[in-house]
Design a protein around this motif. Structure first.
Motif, PDB file in Angstrom:
ATOM      1  N   PRO A  29       0.831  -1.209   0.000  1.00 50.45           N
ATOM      2  CA  PRO A  29       0.000   0.000   0.000  1.00 50.45           C
ATOM      3  C   PRO A  29       0.866   1.260   0.000  1.00 50.45           C
ATOM      4  N   ARG A  30       0.341   2.334  -0.574  1.00 49.98           N
ATOM      5  CA  ARG A  30       1.081   3.586  -0.670  1.00 49.98           C
ATOM      6  C   ARG A  30       0.919   4.408   0.607  1.00 49.98           C
ATOM      7  N   VAL A  31       2.007   5.081   0.985  1.00 51.86           N
ATOM      8  CA  VAL A  31       1.979   5.982   2.141  1.00 51.86           C
ATOM      9  C   VAL A  31       2.617   7.318   1.753  1.00 51.86           C
ATOM     10  N   ASP A  32       2.395   7.752   0.517  1.00 47.09           N
ATOM     11  CA  ASP A  32       3.092   8.939   0.022  1.00 47.09           C
ATOM     12  C   ASP A  32       2.187  10.144  -0.221  1.00 47.09           C
ATOM     13  N   ALA A  33       0.993  10.151   0.357  1.00 43.35           N
ATOM     14  CA  ALA A  33       0.167  11.358   0.286  1.00 43.35           C
ATOM     15  C   ALA A  33       0.713  12.380   1.283  1.00 43.35           C
ATOM     16  N   PHE A  34       1.109  13.545   0.780  1.00 42.72           N
ATOM     17  CA  PHE A  34       1.649  14.569   1.666  1.00 42.72           C
ATOM     18  C   PHE A  34       0.578  15.071   2.635  1.00 42.72           C
ATOM     19  N   PHE A  73       6.466   4.221  -1.281  1.00 35.30           N
ATOM     20  CA  PHE A  73       6.563   5.672  -1.091  1.00 35.30           C
ATOM     21  C   PHE A  73       7.315   6.290  -2.261  1.00 35.30           C
ATOM     22  N   LYS A  74       6.734   7.345  -2.837  1.00 33.68           N
ATOM     23  CA  LYS A  74       7.390   8.127  -3.889  1.00 33.68           C
ATOM     24  C   LYS A  74       7.310   9.585  -3.487  1.00 33.68           C
TER      25      LYS A  74
END
Length: 216
Positions: A113-118, A139-140
């Protein structure tokens, strides 16, 4: 010459050629010449990223991509003694603990899962493994520079990888207690735009924790 004699002469000639041997014709080289192992033009002070939009060099700390071609050259503005600044020491990240936006992600072996929302406070749910809890996430950064991962528990191991490469932690520090209690630990990284990282949390006895990752 009689036919029987002609056959005998041909047989003798064939035997002589077989005995002496002849050099076989060389096999033609494949188009483009001999194959050579592809090297990384950005090494030894970085590595190449090959993407549909074009190749580029991801250079190590203290180096920068050359404008003339694919190579990493010393960065004249790099100051190894400048240190790492945590900015507001987590004040802005702590604001998100109370005000959001909020998101929940659950670790899985099938996907990351992504965790890269600022500016987002994540509730990270880890998965059980060998009596403890672990999780990997994607994460990007979408920017180049200093990043800080803020954690709700300082005991949870945190690591970042770019592929198989471990990204070094630049600095760590506690979040001052007078700022907030929802986030207690800061880990500093220097990350690069366009690069996909893997965030690994655990192993830990905690099944979940809070996480904010911000670009300073």
């Amino acid at each position: 010459m009689r036919p029987s004699l002609r056959v005998l002469v041909l047989a003798v000639c064939s035997a002589a050629l077989a005995a002496c041997g002849t050099d076989p014709e060389p096999k033609p080289e494949p188009p483009g010449g001999p194959s050579q192992e592809q090297t990384d033009p950005c090494a030894p002070n970085g590595h190449i990223h090959r993407e549909p939009t074009g190749d580029w060099c991801h250079c190590d700390r203290g180096y920068m991509a050359s404008e003339e071609g694919l190579s990493c050259i010393p960065d004249p503005n790099y100051d190894p003694d400048a240190g790492f600044s945590f900015g507001d020491n987590g004040e802005h990240a702590c604001w998100h603990v109370t005000n959001g936006p909020f998101a929940t992600v659950t670790a899985s072996v099938e996907r990351q899962p992504r965790v890269d929302a600022f500016h987002t406070y994540y509730t990270v749910k880890l998965r059980p493994e060998n009596g403890q809890y672990v999780g990997t996430f994607s994460f990007k950064g979408y920017a180049t520079g200093n990043f800080v991962a803020y954690l709700s528990d300082a005991s949870v191991p945190l690591s970042l990888h770019e592929g198989a490469l471990l990204v070094p932690q630049v600095a760590t520090s506690p979040v001052p207690a007078d700022i907030c209690t929802g986030l207690v630990h800061m880990v500093g990284y220097q990350l690069t735009d366009q690069v996909q990282y893997t965030v690994t949390l655990g192993p830990t006895p905690l099944p979940e924790l809070g996480l904010v990752i911000e670009h300073l």
